[in-house]
Design a protein around this motif. Structure first.
Motif, short mmCIF file in Angstrom:
data_model
loop_
_atom_site.label_atom_id
_atom_site.label_comp_id
_atom_site.label_asym_id
_atom_site.label_seq_id
_atom_site.Cartn_x
_atom_site.Cartn_y
_atom_site.Cartn_z
N UNK A 1 37.02 47.44 100.21
CA UNK A 1 37.11 48.75 99.56
C UNK A 1 35.74 49.14 99.02
N UNK A 2 35.27 50.30 99.39
CA UNK A 2 33.95 50.77 98.97
C UNK A 2 34.10 52.02 98.11
N UNK A 3 33.46 52.02 96.95
CA UNK A 3 33.51 53.18 96.06
C UNK A 3 32.64 54.29 96.61
N UNK A 4 33.20 55.48 96.74
CA UNK A 4 32.48 56.61 97.31
C UNK A 4 31.95 57.58 96.26
N UNK A 5 32.70 57.75 95.17
CA UNK A 5 32.32 58.75 94.18
C UNK A 5 32.98 58.45 92.84
N UNK A 6 32.32 58.75 91.75
CA UNK A 6 32.89 58.63 90.42
C UNK A 6 32.72 59.96 89.70
N UNK A 37 36.81 57.26 93.34
CA UNK A 37 37.33 57.62 94.65
C UNK A 37 36.94 56.58 95.70
N UNK A 38 37.90 56.25 96.58
CA UNK A 38 37.63 55.33 97.68
C UNK A 38 38.69 55.50 98.76
N UNK A 39 38.26 55.79 99.97
CA UNK A 39 39.14 55.79 101.15
C UNK A 39 40.39 56.64 100.95
N UNK A 40 40.22 57.82 100.37
CA UNK A 40 41.33 58.74 100.18
C UNK A 40 42.18 58.46 98.95
N UNK A 41 41.83 57.44 98.19
CA UNK A 41 42.57 57.10 96.97
C UNK A 41 41.72 57.42 95.75
N UNK A 111 42.62 49.64 92.55
CA UNK A 111 43.01 48.41 93.23
C UNK A 111 44.52 48.32 93.40
N UNK A 112 45.27 48.73 92.37
CA UNK A 112 46.73 48.71 92.45
C UNK A 112 47.23 49.68 93.52
N UNK A 113 46.62 50.86 93.58
CA UNK A 113 47.03 51.83 94.60
C UNK A 113 46.69 51.32 96.00
N UNK A 114 45.54 50.67 96.14
CA UNK A 114 45.15 50.12 97.43
C UNK A 114 46.14 49.04 97.88
#
Length: 340
Positions: A1-6, A37-41, A111-114
């Protein structure tokens, strides 16, 4: 999982009614929401620092700066995604636990949503229903306070907490206990007293209190230990407990018999769980304190309070206790049995 935006958002919610403690009266709350934000989540966290340095030295302004200039850049420079990794790396920066906790909680939520599981499961929670109480601030008069208590008991809250300060303490508690002899009742001073007030504080022993929370100023352990030796009422520490180490020291010094865990005060869930575990090993109950959070922070607290050593009713009231309109939909609601 890679963080894209905060993303950071500064918000203000007015209270349905003023809330007063020994620190002052407030009509609403300013706070920061963190979105990772990460991978649509998207994971959500709440920074519980207030606009003024009253409960803590942190404010929304300082937390915003620390997040913007240090913690969020750290997340990207170290390619961090797991909350435990962020916790370890963020320790290089001293202090600012509320800023750290807001970002860490957003990472836990992500992480829980992932994983497709409730946060409570990641934390090791064991109970689906959380026993809760309600906190009553300092009112204009004792009759007004008594009038406000009855509806909360009718709604099912299992415990009443009274904010106290010099001049609003013994007679207030006496009247509440006289009118409500069977309720679980506790008091919270937010550090308004000193050792010279010991004789008056010992008078609270007459009212069969569940606990007396933080009578002396933040960070103190020694004077609390001296007071606890002379009181049958259990002392509970809040502002004095900022880490696993201070919790261990407080228990070794016998400064208290109960500890209040606020995830923002201690810098995140990793540290909160360490405090929970050391208290559990020593047979000391904990409960989850609140900072009048929005539904985002309150939801995080409910998952935290599912851990097995949260033995006393937590300060996690329904959304409508403080806000006419919460940030989440549906709002958090109290069940008739006094749980959420």
């Amino acid at each position: 999982m890679k963080i894209e935006r905060v993303d950071l958002s500064l918000l203000y919610l007015p209270y349905v009614r003023f809330f007063e403690t020994s620190l002052g009266r407030e009509e609403g709350r300013e706070f920061i929401i963190v979105k990772v934000h990460s991978e649509g989540l998207c994971g959500y966290g709440e920074v519980v620092a207030q606009a003024t340095p009253s409960y803590s030295y942190e404010t929304t302004a300082t937390a915003w700066l620390i997040l913007r200039d240090f913690l969020i850049p750290l997340l990207f420079s170290k390619d961090l995604a797991r909350p435990e990794e962020f916790y370890r790396e963020a320790r290089r920066y001293r202090g600012h636990p509320m800023a750290k906790a807001g970002l860490e909680l957003a990472l836990w939520d992500l992480q829980a949503k992932k994983a497709g599981v409730p946060l409570a499961k990641l934390y090791g929670g064991t109970r689906p229903d959380i026993e809760v109480g309600v906190s009553l601030g300092i009112e204009n008069s004792i009759p007004e306070l008594l009038e406000r208590i009855m509806p909360f008991i009718g709604e099912g809250y299992r415990r009443i907490k009274l904010k106290i300060k010099p001049g609003w303490d013994i007679e207030v508690v006496k009247e509440v206990r006289k009118h409500f002899p069977d309720i679980l009742l506790q008091t919270d001073a937010n550090g308004a007293y000193s050792l010279k007030d010991k004789a008056g504080l010992k008078m609270l022993d007459a009212f069969n209190l569940l606990l007396l929370e933080q009578p002396f100023p933040p960070y103190d352990l020694w004077d609390h230990s001296r007071l606890q030796k002379e009181m049958k009422t259990p002392l509970c520490l809040d502002e004095s407990i900022i880490s696993e180490d201070t919790a261990r020291q407080a228990l070794e010094m016998k400064s208290c018999r109960v500890i209040n865990i606020k995830v923002g005060r201690v810098g995140g869930m990793v540290e909160a769980r360490k405090i929970h575990d050391v208290c559990r090993r020593e047979g000391i109950p904990v409960w989850c304190g609140g900072m009048l959070e929005s539904g985002i922070g309150r939801a995080h607290n409910l998952h935290i309070a599912s851990l097995p050593n949260f033995k006393l009713p937590s300060d996690l009231s329904a959304s409508k206790r403080y806000y006419k309109e919460d940030l989440i939909d549906p709002p958090i609601e109290l069940q008739r049995d006094g749980t959420i």
